[in-house]
Design a protein around this motif. Structure first.
Motif, PDB file in Angstrom:
ATOM      1  N   PHE A  63       0.931  -1.151  -0.016  1.00  0.00           N
ATOM      2  CA  PHE A  63       0.058  -0.259   0.147  1.00  0.00           C
ATOM      3  C   PHE A  63       0.889   1.218  -0.083  1.00  0.00           C
ATOM      4  O   PHE A  63       1.024   2.078   0.906  1.00  0.00           O
ATOM      5  CB  PHE A  63      -1.011   0.139   1.390  1.00  0.00           C
ATOM      6  CG  PHE A  63      -1.706  -1.292   1.233  1.00  0.00           C
ATOM      7  CD1 PHE A  63      -2.441  -1.918   0.323  1.00  0.00           C
ATOM      8  CD2 PHE A  63      -1.404  -2.278   2.743  1.00  0.00           C
ATOM      9  CE1 PHE A  63      -3.051  -2.974   0.582  1.00  0.00           C
ATOM     10  CE2 PHE A  63      -2.190  -3.075   2.693  1.00  0.00           C
ATOM     11  CZ  PHE A  63      -2.866  -3.749   1.687  1.00  0.00           C
ATOM     12  N   GLY A  64       1.771   1.405  -0.868  1.00  0.00           N
ATOM     13  CA  GLY A  64       2.487   2.669  -1.051  1.00  0.00           C
ATOM     14  C   GLY A  64       1.878   3.616  -1.790  1.00  0.00           C
ATOM     15  O   GLY A  64       0.658   3.729  -1.829  1.00  0.00           O
ATOM     16  N   ASP A  65       2.796   4.674  -2.172  1.00  0.00           N
ATOM     17  CA  ASP A  65       2.046   5.722  -2.942  1.00  0.00           C
ATOM     18  C   ASP A  65       1.280   5.074  -4.252  1.00  0.00           C
ATOM     19  O   ASP A  65       1.688   4.274  -4.809  1.00  0.00           O
ATOM     20  CB  ASP A  65       3.278   6.695  -3.593  1.00  0.00           C
ATOM     21  CG  ASP A  65       3.862   7.606  -2.367  1.00  0.00           C
ATOM     22  OD1 ASP A  65       3.348   7.325  -1.120  1.00  0.00           O
ATOM     23  OD2 ASP A  65       4.993   7.921  -2.322  1.00  0.00           O
ATOM     24  N   GLU A  66       0.279   6.075  -4.468  1.00  0.00           N
ATOM     25  CA  GLU A  66      -0.646   5.705  -5.760  1.00  0.00           C
ATOM     26  C   GLU A  66       0.382   5.714  -6.932  1.00  0.00           C
ATOM     27  O   GLU A  66       1.434   6.625  -7.184  1.00  0.00           O
ATOM     28  CB  GLU A  66      -1.558   6.565  -5.908  1.00  0.00           C
ATOM     29  CG  GLU A  66      -2.748   6.391  -5.121  1.00  0.00           C
ATOM     30  CD  GLU A  66      -3.882   7.223  -5.224  1.00  0.00           C
ATOM     31  OE1 GLU A  66      -5.064   6.920  -5.210  1.00  0.00           O
ATOM     32  OE2 GLU A  66      -3.710   8.366  -5.791  1.00  0.00           O
ATOM     33  N   THR A  67       0.088   4.884  -7.976  1.00  0.00           N
ATOM     34  CA  THR A  67       0.607   4.930  -9.109  1.00  0.00           C
ATOM     35  C   THR A  67       0.208   5.989 -10.021  1.00  0.00           C
ATOM     36  O   THR A  67      -0.851   6.696  -9.733  1.00  0.00           O
ATOM     37  CB  THR A  67       0.713   3.685 -10.048  1.00  0.00           C
ATOM     38  OG1 THR A  67      -0.774   3.356 -10.250  1.00  0.00           O
ATOM     39  CG2 THR A  67       1.086   2.490  -9.007  1.00  0.00           C
ATOM     40  N   GLU A  68       0.932   6.474 -11.176  1.00  0.00           N
ATOM     41  CA  GLU A  68       0.559   7.430 -12.013  1.00  0.00           C
ATOM     42  C   GLU A  68      -0.941   7.179 -12.783  1.00  0.00           C
ATOM     43  O   GLU A  68      -1.793   8.022 -12.762  1.00  0.00           O
ATOM     44  CB  GLU A  68       1.410   7.932 -13.190  1.00  0.00           C
ATOM     45  CG  GLU A  68       2.640   8.534 -12.586  1.00  0.00           C
ATOM     46  CD  GLU A  68       2.227   9.838 -12.007  1.00  0.00           C
ATOM     47  OE1 GLU A  68       1.503  10.643 -12.737  1.00  0.00           O
ATOM     48  OE2 GLU A  68       3.068  10.150 -11.008  1.00  0.00           O
ATOM     49  N   GLU A  69      -0.878   5.942 -12.944  1.00  0.00           N
ATOM     50  CA  GLU A  69      -2.306   5.219 -13.842  1.00  0.00           C
ATOM     51  C   GLU A  69      -3.421   5.643 -12.598  1.00  0.00           C
ATOM     52  O   GLU A  69      -4.519   5.806 -13.146  1.00  0.00           O
ATOM     53  CB  GLU A  69      -2.074   3.726 -14.114  1.00  0.00           C
ATOM     54  CG  GLU A  69      -1.070   3.857 -15.256  1.00  0.00           C
ATOM     55  CD  GLU A  69      -1.020   2.053 -15.574  1.00  0.00           C
ATOM     56  OE1 GLU A  69      -1.614   1.437 -14.897  1.00  0.00           O
ATOM     57  OE2 GLU A  69      -0.615   2.124 -16.794  1.00  0.00           O
ATOM     58  N   GLU A  70      -3.210   5.134 -11.488  1.00  0.00           N
ATOM     59  CA  GLU A  70      -4.261   5.308 -10.297  1.00  0.00           C
ATOM     60  C   GLU A  70      -4.492   6.731 -10.230  1.00  0.00           C
ATOM     61  O   GLU A  70      -5.890   7.029  -9.947  1.00  0.00           O
ATOM     62  CB  GLU A  70      -3.714   4.650  -8.998  1.00  0.00           C
ATOM     63  CG  GLU A  70      -3.614   3.123  -9.000  1.00  0.00           C
ATOM     64  CD  GLU A  70      -3.010   2.858  -7.596  1.00  0.00           C
ATOM     65  OE1 GLU A  70      -3.685   1.797  -7.151  1.00  0.00           O
ATOM     66  OE2 GLU A  70      -2.185   2.968  -7.199  1.00  0.00           O
ATOM     67  N   LYS A  71      -3.830   7.636 -10.064  1.00  0.00           N
ATOM     68  CA  LYS A  71      -3.845   9.074 -10.037  1.00  0.00           C
ATOM     69  C   LYS A  71      -4.773   9.663 -11.315  1.00  0.00           C
ATOM     70  O   LYS A  71      -5.834  10.440 -10.967  1.00  0.00           O
ATOM     71  CB  LYS A  71      -2.624   9.834  -9.722  1.00  0.00           C
ATOM     72  CG  LYS A  71      -1.741   9.760  -8.396  1.00  0.00           C
ATOM     73  CD  LYS A  71      -0.474  10.683  -8.457  1.00  0.00           C
ATOM     74  CE  LYS A  71       0.223  10.045  -7.232  1.00  0.00           C
ATOM     75  NZ  LYS A  71       1.388  11.019  -7.237  1.00  0.00           N
TER      76      LYS A  71
END
Length: 227
Positions: free
Chosen positions: A109-117
């Motif tokens: 559960f790290g930082d959101e990926t660019e795709e998720e953002k």
């Protein structure tokens, strides 16, 4: 703090998963991937729907996906020696879906990926666009506008009323109604967009203040109906 597969055997790990999966259908990228299989395999049983509603719903979704992937076989996967409640599903097939690498220390559960953002931004933009398209409610109002006395010029009084222009306000038909002692009041219809116009503010901030209060003594709402 990084959350590993081992943590998913604890209440803290399941809580972290529940918070992470809130508002999402899958672990990553808005679609079913091997990451879902990995996390699913690390959970010993379906999370409690009362304690972890988001994780529980996600678990059911992944279970259904795996059932479609392995028709006719019990739903269950294994990872790193850990098995799900149903051991009958082939570990080899699950391993292929999850990947052969050792991910026990993976930060789930790290930082959101660019795709998720990007996906989140697109959903937010779509929601705002939908809200703008939603038509606001309207109301029909019958208002009594009273002069100071029988010497008030009612024509100028009506002109003062109709001179008020604002988005969401439309003046309609009007007539003079006798109230006694030679005094008449102006009875006028108006249509308003509820989100844009407040009748109370219209009276207090526009109709009964200078310079219109030279002719207008008071205003009353005779009827108010939603359209």
């Amino acid at each position: 703090m990084a959350v590993t597969f081992a943590d998913l055997q604890t209440e803290a790990g399941l809580k972290a998963l529940d918070e992470f999966i809130s508002g999402k259908s899958y672990i990553c990228c808005g679609k079913f991937t091997k990451d879902d299989v990995k996390v699913y395999a690390a959970i010993s049983e379906k999370p409690s729907g009362d304690l972890y509603p988001n994780a529980s719903q996600w678990y059911e979704t992944v279970s259904a996906k795996l059932a479609l992937s392995f028709p006719g076989k019990a739903v269950g996967v294994s990872l790193g020696g850990q098995g799900s409640p149903a051991e009958a599903a082939p570990a080899v097939e699950a391993k292929e879906a999850a990947g052969d690498d050792d991910d026990d220390d993976l930060d789930l559960f790290g930082d959101e990926t660019e795709e998720e953002k990007k996906a989140a931004e697109e959903r937010e933009a779509a929601a705002k666009k939908s809200a703008k398209k939603k038509e606001s409610g309207k109301s029909s109002v019958l208002m009594d506008v009273k002069p100071w006395d029988d010497e008030t010029d009612m024509k100028k009084l009506e002109e003062a009323v109709r001179s008020i222009e604002m988005p969401g306000l439309l003046w309609g038909a009007s007539k003079l109604v006798a109230v006694g002692y030679g005094i008449k009041k102006l009875q006028i219809m108006l249509t308003i967009v509820d989100d844009l116009v407040s009748v109370d503010n219209l009276i207090e901030d526009y109709l009964t203040v200078e310079p219109r209060n030279e002719h207008i003594q008071s205003c009353d709402i005779a009827a108010f109906n939603k359209i």
